[in-house]
Design an enzyme around this catalytic site. Structure first.
Site, short mmCIF file in Angstrom:
data_model
loop_
_atom_site.label_atom_id
_atom_site.label_comp_id
_atom_site.label_asym_id
_atom_site.label_seq_id
_atom_site.Cartn_x
_atom_site.Cartn_y
_atom_site.Cartn_z
CE LYS A 133 -32.86 -29.14 -17.56
NZ LYS A 133 -32.73 -30.26 -16.65
CB CYS A 165 -29.95 -32.59 -21.10
SG CYS A 165 -31.65 -33.16 -21.08
CG PHE A 211 -21.26 -38.01 -26.85
CD1 PHE A 211 -22.11 -38.97 -27.39
CD2 PHE A 211 -21.81 -36.88 -26.30
CE1 PHE A 211 -23.47 -38.79 -27.38
CE2 PHE A 211 -23.19 -36.69 -26.29
CZ PHE A 211 -24.01 -37.65 -26.83
C1 UDX Z 1 -28.52 -35.70 -23.60
C2 UDX Z 1 -28.02 -37.08 -23.18
O1 UDX Z 1 -27.37 -37.72 -24.28
C3 UDX Z 1 -29.16 -37.94 -22.66
O2 UDX Z 1 -28.68 -39.17 -22.22
C4 UDX Z 1 -29.85 -37.19 -21.54
O3 UDX Z 1 -30.95 -37.92 -21.07
C5 UDX Z 1 -30.29 -35.82 -21.98
O4 UDX Z 1 -29.19 -35.09 -22.50
P1 UDX Z 1 -29.79 -34.66 -25.72
O5 UDX Z 1 -29.75 -33.34 -25.00
O6 UDX Z 1 -31.04 -35.08 -26.41
O7 UDX Z 1 -29.42 -35.85 -24.70
O8 UDX Z 1 -28.66 -34.59 -26.83
P2 UDX Z 1 -27.32 -35.34 -27.23
O9 UDX Z 1 -27.55 -36.16 -28.44
O10 UDX Z 1 -26.68 -36.02 -26.09
O11 UDX Z 1 -26.44 -34.07 -27.67
C6 UDX Z 1 -26.22 -32.99 -26.77
C7 UDX Z 1 -25.43 -31.89 -27.42
O12 UDX Z 1 -24.08 -32.30 -27.57
C8 UDX Z 1 -25.89 -31.47 -28.80
O13 UDX Z 1 -25.85 -30.06 -28.88
C9 UDX Z 1 -24.87 -32.08 -29.74
O14 UDX Z 1 -24.72 -31.35 -30.92
C10 UDX Z 1 -23.63 -32.02 -28.89
N1 UDX Z 1 -22.62 -33.02 -29.26
C11 UDX Z 1 -22.88 -34.34 -29.09
C12 UDX Z 1 -21.39 -32.61 -29.75
O15 UDX Z 1 -21.13 -31.41 -29.91
N2 UDX Z 1 -20.46 -33.57 -30.05
C13 UDX Z 1 -20.69 -34.88 -29.90
O16 UDX Z 1 -19.79 -35.68 -30.19
C14 UDX Z 1 -21.94 -35.30 -29.41
#
Ligand code: UDX
Length: 441
Positions: free
Chosen positions: A263, A260, A249
């Site tokens: 919101k 997620c 992350f």
């Molecule tokens: C997220 C949480 O990870 C999960 O635990 C929760 O239950 C629901 O929300 P999700 O929405 O499926 O899951 O996506 P995730 O893989 O966490 O990515 C979220 C967003 O962050 C994406 O748009 C992704 O591109 C972005 N992201 C993620 C980044 O821009 N940089 C990163 O390093 C990681």
């Protein structure tokens, strides 16, 4: 154990199939008849790796079935998971009416002891609300317990995350419910954190807020890297080796999307507000996330000089790879802004084009990433699908009108791009500048 799951979205489907696969007798319920008919025939309403196989296997082995009759599901399960949607209201507060309606239905139809578990992301104190609704509507002297068991699965890895979670959080108010939940989760090898109900509810919001903040943090660092000609990938690597920070992350990009983080972080600000706390940090997280998309549009505009009439190729539309989900996808804002400036969009996404058609207008879709490049004035990378990393760069160069890639996900190595003769602009790294686009006549 007899388990029922009400709501068959990402969380509900992963919960039904995984608990069925672990040997429980599971009914998944949803009021959407079409969805249920499809599921019983093995047609998945969402794209999620491994889900179809798991659903089919468990239906065949008679551990799993789907119904559009909630009453049937309520009577069946000793444990009933509420996995219905908790969408945002206009003001970003969480809409709880679906959870509340299900609570009323459960109250009216339960005939024996039930453990009622809310898995959807809900504000702290929702457990208390659900309990009160059931007490007010049960009418008979039927025993029940309310449990909070937040779900942390990610889209694209929903099945894997449910089978192998980092942790399981269970918020309980009674020993009986605690023992039942422990037994249900026994086959899953992960730390089990037992808390009170309110703490469990907060763990979910706090976790998502933290991760969103981590992304905005690295995106701010990326901005400083751009200004100081440093490299955010190196900075993230150097930070990530510190175990207290960790590399996950810390990928700079065009901001987080999906259903997620946007919101839930807004909802958490509202929850804090209700308790009289001004959540400044999370507000900044959201602002930085919005800026990230705007900054990307600025990069495209300043590189192309004049967007009007330019053909802009786009690879990737979904909010992240391995999903067809377009909800709050940064691609929507970016594409619409470029269209306002007169840009002509040609796009390809391995899974999300059908859903993209529902939200975007005037986009030409292609089934082949190379077709998107043909005659385009530049190529944008908006989602980091693995297949884009494997593309033939020489072929792309020969197809583009100008060999210019603006990468919102940092999927290529700038040095390689220089060697291939591209102009390459990414996030938080030095631009590789080759042939500049000609001004529009
Ligand atoms: C997220 C949480 O990870 C999960 O635990 C929760 O239950 C629901 O929300 P999700 O929405 O499926 O899951 O996506 P995730 O893989 O966490 O990515 C979220 C967003 O962050 C994406 O748009 C992704 O591109 C972005 N992201 C993620 C980044 O821009 N940089 C990163 O390093 C990681």
């Amino acid at each position: 154990m007899k388990v029922s799951v009400i709501g068959t979205g990402y969380v509900g489907l992963a919960t039904t199939t995984v608990f069925a696969d672990l040997g429980n007798e599971v009914i998944g319920a949803d009021i959407d008849k079409g969805k249920i008919e499809g599921l019983n025939k093995g047609i998945m309403p969402i794209f999620e790796p491994g889900l179809k196989e798991l659903v089919e296997r468990n239906i065949k082995e008679k551990r799993l079935r789907f119904t559009h009759n909630n009453k049937e599901a309520i009577e069946h399960g000793e444990v009933i998971f509420i996995c219905v949607g908790t969408p945002p209201k206009e003001n970003w507060e969480t809409e709880l009416k679906y959870v509340e309606n299900v609570a009323v239905e459960i109250a009216k139809n339960m005939k024996s002891y039930k453990v009622i578990v809310h898995k959807s992301t809900v504000p702290v104190e929702t457990g208390d609300k659900v309990k009160k609704i059931i007490e007010d509507n049960a009418g008979r002297n039927v025993e029940f317990d309310v449990v909070s068991n937040p779900e942390f699965l990610r889209e694209g890895t929903a099945v894997e995350d449910t089978l192998h979670p980092d942790r399981i959080v269970v918020g309980v108010g009674s020993e009986k419910a605690k023992e039942i939940m422990k037994k249900l989760y026994e086959p899953i090898k992960a730390p089990l954190i037992i808390t009170d109900i309110r703490s469990a509810e907060l763990i979910k919001h706090a976790s998502n807020a933290f991760l969103a903040t981590k992304i905005s943090f690295i995106n701010s660092v990326a901005k400083i890297c751009e200004l100081s000609e440093a490299d955010v990938e190196k900075v993230a690597e150097g930070m990530g080796y510190d175990k207290r920070i960790a590399r996950d992350f810390l990928n700079a990009g065009i901001g987080y999307g999906g259903f997620c983080f946007p919101k839930d972080s807004q909802a958490f600000i509202k929850i804090a507000e209700k308790y009289g706390y001004d959540y400044k940090l999370l507000k900044a997280t959201n602002e930085i996330n919005e800026e990230q998309k705007k900054n990307f549009v600025k990069k495209v505009k300043s590189t192309l000089k004049d967007v009007s009439g330019k053909k802009i190729g786009v690879l990737g539309l979904s909010f992240k790879p391995n999903t067809d989900d377009m909800r709050f996808a940064p691609s929507i804002y970016i594409i619409e802004e470029l269209q306002k400036e007169g840009g002509k969009i040609k796009a390809y996404d391995p899974e999300a084009m059908e859903k993209a058609k529902e939200v975007l207008n005037d986009v030409e879709y292609y089934k082949d990433p190379y077709k998107v490049c043909e005659g385009a004035d530049c190529l944008l990378i908006l989602t980091e699908w693995n297949e884009f990393k494997e593309l033939d760069l020489e072929k792309i160069k020969s197809l583009l009108k100008i060999p210019l890639i603006i990468d919102g996900r940092n999927i290529y190595n700038p040095e390689d791009m220089r060697k291939h003769g591209f102009s390459y602009i990414s996030i938080g790294r030095k631009d590789v500048l080759g042939i500049r686009p000609a001004p529009t006549p």
